[in-house]
Design an enzyme around this catalytic site. Structure first.
Site, mmCIF file in Angstrom:
data_model
loop_
_atom_site.group_PDB
_atom_site.id
_atom_site.type_symbol
_atom_site.label_atom_id
_atom_site.label_comp_id
_atom_site.label_asym_id
_atom_site.label_seq_id
_atom_site.Cartn_x
_atom_site.Cartn_y
_atom_site.Cartn_z
ATOM 1 N N LYS A 79 15.420 22.034 -10.346
ATOM 2 C CA LYS A 79 14.718 20.813 -10.756
ATOM 3 C C LYS A 79 15.585 19.827 -11.538
ATOM 4 C CE LYS A 79 10.271 20.762 -10.971
ATOM 5 N NZ LYS A 79 9.419 19.756 -10.377
ATOM 6 N N SER A 134 14.260 22.301 -15.529
ATOM 7 C CA SER A 134 13.083 23.133 -15.733
ATOM 8 C C SER A 134 13.550 24.497 -16.223
ATOM 9 C CB SER A 134 12.331 23.292 -14.410
ATOM 10 O OG SER A 134 11.563 24.481 -14.427
ATOM 11 N N GLU A 152 8.917 9.083 -16.791
ATOM 12 C CA GLU A 152 7.496 9.418 -16.981
ATOM 13 C C GLU A 152 7.016 9.035 -18.377
ATOM 14 O OE1 GLU A 152 6.506 13.407 -14.762
ATOM 15 O OE2 GLU A 152 8.579 13.429 -15.415
ATOM 16 N N HIS A 173 0.828 -1.219 0.000
ATOM 17 C CA HIS A 173 0.000 0.000 0.000
ATOM 18 C C HIS A 173 0.861 1.268 0.000
ATOM 19 C CE1 HIS A 173 -3.266 -2.771 1.294
ATOM 20 N NE2 HIS A 173 -2.312 -3.272 2.070
#
Ligand code: ARG
Length: 457
Positions: free
Chosen positions: A280, A274, A287, A153
């Protein structure tokens, strides 16, 4: 090519909807190889003369050289790669080129070309999976002892070793490998010579063409051969399942690379920055692997829906078989390469992982197991006692092994000092030495076995 019975040519719409050359030109190598095998067989069988066959074969080699150099021209009037290549052959060879299509139809031609293309894609997938498997084994060996929290979980559950976690993906990917390998065996039959649907009246030698094109044997039923796209579906299903695994692995890297986790530093080469936030490091490659899985599954769905309900034999719907396969193959190849790089070159922050494993009361099960073993307490009762210890540790803001023996004895008098040996994360993983368990000793065994399975030693 078929103008004989028509008074008028096709409308602009007909030409556009019919044209597959914009995408099926990707089959040009297979198409030329299929034609060369076919014409050699026609000559051997005395169906075309040696002189014509030689002229055709040389012409086909010239067409191949032109395509290699200049690419394949896209003329919608020529519909597809088969007519495009034959039209150019005719320009080079003259009317004798027309003999190439004896005892053949575009239906068996495309089935053969596409099968060969998919065969290469499967072989490529297997090679790319092998590279990822080796990366996983290498990192698992390096981290057989590195302790991290295992989750259920996404809540801290029990300590595990990073090596064990990485080998879980080894198992998934070696199953994927077997699906491609298995599909390769099943597709190892050549459709060429099935002609339009019913076979041909010419005395052809299908074993010869099957052999020349690298297939074990000819297909056994001409109707099935021209209308079967199971090989492409096998590829897309194997690709889908593989992409699910890659997507799960990518998701783990995304979570692990986030600042609250900080378990991994992704390689610069597979991260992006970024334009506005200088701090970043974004896990874009991971992704996109996660995103690509959705598209690959979409491709599999697309071909399944194309094929469902088609009567025998060939229908033009089947021309739509290629775009989803080409798309999925491009996405899968990229995804496998990206994940191999990520696994090989990421830096695992082992101190941070260990700290996280120590912070989440991940050894609570070990306390309960200790009570069962040392004090002969039934597991359910031991679970309850341990729950009280976790609650107290939370209240005091310490880990389980930060409680004093007095604290623990106050919860249950049967606890003694020996319990501290069981409460460290090291003791916890070492104890889980059942077959397939997370203990470093078991992980090292599985690393050795994995290397054997890969043929690395
Ligand atoms: N381009 C077609 C395809 O990809 C092959 C042509 C078969 N055409 C035909 N009219 N029977 O499926």
């Amino acid at each position: 090519m078929w103008g004989g019975r028509f008074a008028e040519g096709p409308s602009a719409i007909m030409r556009e909807i019919n044209a597959s050359i914009p995408f099926d030109k990707a089959l040009w190598r297979e198409d030329i190889a299929g034609s060369r095998a076919h014409v050699a067989m026609l000559a051997q069988q005395g169906i075309v003369s040696e002189a014509d066959a030689t002229a055709i074969d040389e012409g086909l080699q010239q067409v191949a050289a032109e395509y290699e150099r200049d690419g394949v021209p896209e003329d919608w009037d020529l519909e597809d790669i088969h007519m495009t290549a034959e039209a150019r052959l005719t320009e080079i060879v003259g009317p004798a080129a027309g003999r190439l299509h004896t005892a053949r139809s575009r239906n068996d031609q495309v089935a053969t070309d596409f099968r060969m293309w998919v065969r290469s894609a499967m072989q490529r997938s297997i090679a790319s999976i092998d590279a990822l498997l080796s990366a996983l084994v290498g990192r698992a060996e390096e981290h057989a002892d590195s302790i991290m929290p295992g989750f259920t979980h996404l809540q801290t559950a029990q300590p595990v070793t990073l090596g064990h976690h990485l080998l879980a993906y080894f198992e998934m990917l070696i199953r994927d490998r077997s699906r491609f390998a298995d599909a390769l065996v099943r597709m190892d039959e050549c459709p060429l010579g099935s002609a339009a649907l019913a076979g041909t009246g010419f005395d052809i030698d299908r074993d010869m063409t099957a052999n020349a094109l690298g297939f074990a044997m000819p297909t056994r039923n001409s109707l099935d051969a021209v209308s079967d796209r199971d090989f492409a579906l096998d590829y897309l299903m194997a690709a889908s399942q593989c992409s699910l695994h890659l997507s799960r692995l990518a998701e783990e890297f995304i979570i692990w690379a986030s600042q609250p986790f900080g378990f991994v530093k992704l390689p610069d080469t597979l991260s992006t920055g970024s334009s506005i936030m200088p701090q970043k490091r974004n896990p874009d490659a991971a992704e996109l692997v996660r995103g690509h899985a959705g598209r690959i599954i979409g491709c599999a769905t697309s071909l399944m829906i194309t094929m469902k309900g088609l009567p025998l034999a060939y229908s033009k719907d089947m021309q739509n078989d290629k775009p989803p396969v080409f798309e999925a193959a491009g996405l899968l190849d990229l995804s496998l390469a990206a994940m191999a790089g990520m696994v090989a070159d990421s830096r695992f922050e082992t101190a941070r992982m260990r700290q996280a494993a120590e912070a989440g009361h991940a050894t609570a099960t070990d306390l309960a197991d200790w009570l069962v073993r040392q004090a002969d307490i039934p597991f359910r009762e031991a679970h309850h006692i341990t729950g009280a210890a976790v609650k107290l540790a939370d209240e005091k803001g310490v880990a389980l092994d930060g409680l004093s023996i007095g604290d623990l004895k106050a919860i249950d008098a049967r606890i003694d000092e020996r319990v501290f040996d069981a409460l460290s994360v090291d003791a916890s993983v070492a104890a889980r030495a059942s077959y397939g368990g997370t203990a470093p000793v078991r992980v090292r065994e599985q690393v050795a076995a994995a290397k054997k399975r890969l043929g690395l030693e």
